[in-house]
Design an enzyme around this catalytic site. Sequence first.
Site, PDB file in Angstrom:
ATOM      1  N   ASP A   5       0.837  -1.188   0.000  1.00 41.60           N
ATOM      2  CA  ASP A   5       0.000   0.000   0.000  1.00 41.60           C
ATOM      3  C   ASP A   5       0.882   1.253   0.000  1.00 41.60           C
ATOM      4  O   ASP A   5       1.946   1.265  -0.618  1.00 41.60           O
ATOM      5  CB  ASP A   5      -0.914  -0.047   1.238  1.00 41.60           C
ATOM      6  CG  ASP A   5      -2.244   0.638   1.021  1.00 41.60           C
ATOM      7  OD1 ASP A   5      -2.261   1.874   0.908  1.00 41.60           O
ATOM      8  OD2 ASP A   5      -3.273  -0.064   0.984  1.00 41.60           O
ATOM      9  N   HIS A  52      -3.538   6.250   3.797  1.00 36.27           N
ATOM     10  CA  HIS A  52      -4.362   5.136   3.343  1.00 36.27           C
ATOM     11  C   HIS A  52      -3.895   3.796   3.913  1.00 36.27           C
ATOM     12  O   HIS A  52      -4.683   3.021   4.471  1.00 36.27           O
ATOM     13  CB  HIS A  52      -4.326   5.111   1.812  1.00 36.27           C
ATOM     14  CG  HIS A  52      -5.207   4.094   1.166  1.00 36.27           C
ATOM     15  ND1 HIS A  52      -4.810   2.791   0.939  1.00 36.27           N
ATOM     16  CD2 HIS A  52      -6.460   4.199   0.660  1.00 36.27           C
ATOM     17  CE1 HIS A  52      -5.783   2.141   0.329  1.00 36.27           C
ATOM     18  NE2 HIS A  52      -6.799   2.968   0.138  1.00 36.27           N
ATOM     19  N   ASN A 144     -13.398   1.002  -7.145  1.00 37.19           N
ATOM     20  CA  ASN A 144     -14.419   1.964  -6.705  1.00 37.19           C
ATOM     21  C   ASN A 144     -15.042   2.760  -7.854  1.00 37.19           C
ATOM     22  O   ASN A 144     -15.335   3.940  -7.722  1.00 37.19           O
ATOM     23  CB  ASN A 144     -13.800   2.944  -5.708  1.00 37.19           C
ATOM     24  CG  ASN A 144     -13.183   2.263  -4.511  1.00 37.19           C
ATOM     25  OD1 ASN A 144     -13.701   1.264  -4.022  1.00 37.19           O
ATOM     26  ND2 ASN A 144     -12.064   2.785  -4.040  1.00 37.19           N
ATOM     27  N   SER A 228     -11.129  -0.498  -0.711  1.00 37.00           N
ATOM     28  CA  SER A 228      -9.863  -0.543   0.038  1.00 37.00           C
ATOM     29  C   SER A 228     -10.102  -0.831   1.505  1.00 37.00           C
ATOM     30  O   SER A 228      -9.252  -1.425   2.172  1.00 37.00           O
ATOM     31  CB  SER A 228      -9.126   0.792  -0.084  1.00 37.00           C
ATOM     32  OG  SER A 228      -8.505   0.932  -1.330  1.00 37.00           O
TER      33      SER A 228
END
Length: 299
Positions: A5, A52, A144, A228
Site C-alpha cells: 500500500d 491510506h 471503486n 480498500s
Amino acid sequence: VAVIDTGIAYENYTDPLTGKTFAKAPDLPNTCFVQGYDFVNNDMHANDENSHGTHVAGTIAQSTNDAYGTAGVAFKSCLMPIRVLDKNGSGTYADVAEGIRFAADNGAKVINLSLGGPTGVSYLEEALAYAYSKGVTIVAASGNDNAGSVSYPAAYNNYVIAVGATRYDENRAPYSNFGTALDVVAPGGDTGVDQNGDGFIDGVLQNTFNPNTKNVTDFAYWFLQGTSMAAPHVAGVAALIISKGNATLPADVRTAIESTADDLGTIGRDNVYGYGIVDAAEAILWTPATPPPASVPPP
C-alpha cells in the site's frame, strides 16, 4: 500479513536524508511488525506518507483490548509494511509486482492489496502466481468505479480473492465494482449516508494521520469508504483461518471464506455480492470435507 500500500505509520523515525519525522500511529502500540520495504524510496523504512495504508493496516491488526480506539480483525497477527504507492496514492504495477514477490520471499502468509488499475500486465500476474505457488493467500479490492468488472489485480481470479464493499444495510456500496471475478464482499462504508443513525457518516473508522494535510504526525480517527476498506476485513479473516490451522493453503483459505459467507442478493453466488458478506465466526470454524474411506474389494 503484508500490507502492500502507501506504507504504514509503524515506527518513530527521522529520515536522515530529508529530516522528515515519522510517528507510530497511537492505536498500533501493541501491534506486531516485521521487516518490510519501501519500493518508492528504495529503503527499509516503509513509512506511510498518504494515510491510506495505515487505515488499512488498522482494520487488519490494530492493537486490541487496550481500552483505546478501535479493534483489528486479526489483532495478534504481524504486519509487514510494503510501500509501493507514494504520497498521492500513485504507483506502478512494477513496484506492486516487486512488493508481492518481496512479501512471498519474506514469509508473508497473507497479502492485502487495497489498490488497483483498469488493466492488467503479464508481470503482475506472474508475481501473483509466484506468491500463490509459495502458499500465500492474496486479497485485493474490487475497485471503486461502480463498474461491472473488477479492477486489477483483483481480476486475476486464479490467484486473488476479489472483495467488494457493502454499506451498513449490507447492500452493495454504490461505488463498488462487481462482476464475474468478484468473490465476496465486506464492510466498506458509505460516507454519503448515516444509515445507523449515530450522527456520524457511515465510513469505516480507523486511526490514521490526516488524509487531507498528509501531516504524518497529526493522528485522529477517520471515517473512510471504499473497497480498500473492505479488503482488509477479508485479509484479517484469512489470517484468523490460517492461525486456527483448519486451512493453510490459499485454495483452502478461499474455500473457507467463500463457503461460509452470508449469502446476499440472488441465492447462491452472483456477480453483485459474489458468495456474500464475509463471516469471520463461521470461517474459522470451517473444516475441509473428509474424503470417503477407500473401498476395499472383497477377498
